[in-house]
Design a protein around this motif. Structure first.
Motif, PDB file in Angstrom:
ATOM      1  N   UNK A  81      37.030 -23.115  58.042  1.00 24.55           N
ATOM      2  CA  UNK A  81      35.943 -24.007  58.408  1.00 24.55           C
ATOM      3  C   UNK A  81      36.279 -24.650  59.741  1.00 24.55           C
ATOM      4  N   UNK A  82      35.248 -24.919  60.504  1.00 28.05           N
ATOM      5  CA  UNK A  82      35.436 -25.613  61.769  1.00 28.05           C
ATOM      6  C   UNK A  82      34.262 -26.555  61.976  1.00 28.05           C
ATOM      7  N   UNK A  83      34.539 -27.746  62.447  1.00 24.00           N
ATOM      8  CA  UNK A  83      33.478 -28.736  62.626  1.00 24.00           C
ATOM      9  C   UNK A  83      33.645 -29.439  63.963  1.00 24.00           C
ATOM     10  N   UNK A  84      32.522 -29.791  64.551  1.00 24.79           N
ATOM     11  CA  UNK A  84      32.516 -30.586  65.773  1.00 24.79           C
ATOM     12  C   UNK A  84      31.828 -31.898  65.426  1.00 24.79           C
ATOM     13  N   UNK A  85      32.611 -32.964  65.292  1.00 28.04           N
ATOM     14  CA  UNK A  85      32.059 -34.239  64.858  1.00 28.04           C
ATOM     15  C   UNK A  85      32.983 -35.375  65.230  1.00 28.04           C
ATOM     16  N   UNK A  86      32.661 -36.570  64.743  1.00 28.11           N
ATOM     17  CA  UNK A  86      33.470 -37.759  65.006  1.00 28.11           C
ATOM     18  C   UNK A  86      34.597 -37.814  63.980  1.00 28.11           C
ATOM     19  N   UNK A  87      35.794 -37.493  64.386  1.00 28.25           N
ATOM     20  CA  UNK A  87      36.923 -37.422  63.454  1.00 28.25           C
ATOM     21  C   UNK A  87      37.355 -38.789  62.916  1.00 28.25           C
ATOM     22  N   UNK A  88      36.871 -39.877  63.496  1.00 29.49           N
ATOM     23  CA  UNK A  88      37.238 -41.195  62.978  1.00 29.49           C
ATOM     24  C   UNK A  88      36.431 -41.567  61.737  1.00 29.49           C
ATOM     25  N   UNK A  89      35.262 -40.956  61.548  1.00 29.64           N
ATOM     26  CA  UNK A  89      34.424 -41.293  60.398  1.00 29.64           C
ATOM     27  C   UNK A  89      34.105 -40.083  59.523  1.00 29.64           C
ATOM     28  N   UNK A  90      33.861 -38.936  60.122  1.00 29.29           N
ATOM     29  CA  UNK A  90      33.469 -37.741  59.372  1.00 29.29           C
ATOM     30  C   UNK A  90      34.706 -37.020  58.863  1.00 29.29           C
ATOM     31  N   UNK A  91      34.518 -36.167  57.874  1.00 29.88           N
ATOM     32  CA  UNK A  91      35.672 -35.439  57.369  1.00 29.88           C
ATOM     33  C   UNK A  91      35.288 -34.301  56.456  1.00 29.88           C
ATOM     34  N   UNK A  92      36.290 -33.541  56.077  1.00 24.50           N
ATOM     35  CA  UNK A  92      36.083 -32.431  55.155  1.00 24.50           C
ATOM     36  C   UNK A  92      37.339 -32.241  54.322  1.00 24.50           C
ATOM     37  N   UNK A  93      37.170 -31.557  53.207  1.00 22.30           N
ATOM     38  CA  UNK A  93      38.319 -31.162  52.415  1.00 22.30           C
ATOM     39  C   UNK A  93      37.958 -29.906  51.642  1.00 22.30           C
ATOM     40  N   UNK A  94      38.960 -29.155  51.311  1.00 18.47           N
ATOM     41  CA  UNK A  94      38.777 -27.948  50.512  1.00 18.47           C
ATOM     42  C   UNK A  94      39.697 -28.046  49.309  1.00 18.47           C
ATOM     43  N   UNK A  95      39.095 -27.921  48.133  1.00 17.12           N
ATOM     44  CA  UNK A  95      39.842 -27.993  46.883  1.00 17.12           C
ATOM     45  C   UNK A  95      39.956 -26.587  46.302  1.00 17.12           C
ATOM     46  N   UNK A  96      41.162 -26.195  45.953  1.00 13.54           N
ATOM     47  CA  UNK A  96      41.402 -24.877  45.360  1.00 13.54           C
ATOM     48  C   UNK A  96      41.815 -25.089  43.914  1.00 13.54           C
ATOM     49  N   UNK A  97      41.132 -24.389  43.013  1.00  8.98           N
ATOM     50  CA  UNK A  97      41.401 -24.470  41.580  1.00  8.98           C
ATOM     51  C   UNK A  97      41.552 -23.052  41.057  1.00  8.98           C
ATOM     52  N   UNK A  98      42.403 -22.872  40.069  1.00 12.71           N
ATOM     53  CA  UNK A  98      42.528 -21.543  39.478  1.00 12.71           C
ATOM     54  C   UNK A  98      42.937 -21.634  38.024  1.00 12.71           C
ATOM     55  N   UNK A  99      42.605 -20.575  37.295  1.00 17.39           N
ATOM     56  CA  UNK A  99      43.147 -20.379  35.961  1.00 17.39           C
ATOM     57  C   UNK A  99      43.658 -18.936  35.901  1.00 17.39           C
ATOM     58  N   UNK A 100      43.892 -18.389  34.758  1.00 16.37           N
ATOM     59  CA  UNK A 100      44.509 -17.067  34.695  1.00 16.37           C
ATOM     60  C   UNK A 100      43.567 -15.934  35.080  1.00 16.37           C
ATOM     61  N   UNK A 101      42.243 -16.187  35.142  1.00 21.38           N
ATOM     62  CA  UNK A 101      41.300 -15.098  35.423  1.00 21.38           C
ATOM     63  C   UNK A 101      40.486 -15.270  36.696  1.00 21.38           C
ATOM     64  N   UNK A 102      40.508 -16.461  37.315  1.00 25.91           N
ATOM     65  CA  UNK A 102      39.658 -16.665  38.504  1.00 25.91           C
ATOM     66  C   UNK A 102      40.177 -17.767  39.410  1.00 25.91           C
ATOM     67  N   UNK A 103      39.673 -17.710  40.635  1.00 23.34           N
ATOM     68  CA  UNK A 103      39.897 -18.746  41.638  1.00 23.34           C
ATOM     69  C   UNK A 103      38.567 -19.429  41.900  1.00 23.34           C
ATOM     70  N   UNK A 104      38.620 -20.707  42.217  1.00 22.89           N
ATOM     71  CA  UNK A 104      37.440 -21.448  42.642  1.00 22.89           C
ATOM     72  C   UNK A 104      37.828 -22.263  43.874  1.00 22.89           C
ATOM     73  N   UNK A 105      37.062 -22.102  44.948  1.00 32.14           N
ATOM     74  CA  UNK A 105      37.314 -22.834  46.178  1.00 32.14           C
ATOM     75  C   UNK A 105      36.058 -23.634  46.508  1.00 32.14           C
ATOM     76  N   UNK A 106      36.215 -24.949  46.610  1.00 28.55           N
ATOM     77  CA  UNK A 106      35.091 -25.833  46.910  1.00 28.55           C
ATOM     78  C   UNK A 106      35.384 -26.575  48.211  1.00 28.55           C
ATOM     79  N   UNK A 107      34.465 -26.491  49.154  1.00 27.96           N
ATOM     80  CA  UNK A 107      34.593 -27.222  50.417  1.00 27.96           C
ATOM     81  C   UNK A 107      33.552 -28.319  50.468  1.00 27.96           C
TER      82      UNK A 107
END
Length: 115
Positions: A81-107
């Motif tokens: 991911x790439x963003x052009x914004x005000x880094x003092x207020x805006x933000x992002x995060x990506x959460x990675x979750x998994x179990x034995x059969x799948x991956x889930x990635x949420x941004x």
């Protein structure tokens, strides 16, 4: 007593959001095995639950939430991911979750609303 700083309320807290997103994912697909027929339902549900939880916090942001679920099969998955914004207020995060059969990635992307 701490000084009041209005900037503290607007700053995006990626750690807090990451924990919240993982809780939403766990609530939707935790304990289940990958099922191709349910992936569309799961992704929609994860995005809606995550967005609802973020909005309920009452923070001055516009949110964008993206979710990908992939079956564990040994194949690679790369995201960026790439963003052009005000880094003092805006933000992002990506959460990675998994179990034995799948991956889930949420941004999550949060853009501050200044009034």
């Amino acid at each position: 007593m701490e000084e009041y700083n209005p900037g503290d309320e607007v700053a995006f807290n990626a750690d807090e959001v990451n924990i919240s997103i993982k809780e939403c994912v766990e609530g939707v697909i935790g304990g289940t095995d990958y099922n191709q027929n349910k992936v569309n339902q799961w992704t929609a549900s994860i995005v809606e639950h995550s967005l609802t939880h973020l909005v309920k916090q009452g923070r001055p942001f516009k949110y964008i939430v993206n979710c990908a679920i992939m079956q564990k099969s040994g194949a690679g998955l790369h995201t960026a991911n790439s963003c052009y914004w005000d880094t003092t207020t805006d933000g992002s995060c990506t959460a990675r979750w998994e179990n034995r059969t799948m991956y889930c990635v949420v941004s999550v992307f949060a853009v501050a609303v200044t009034l």
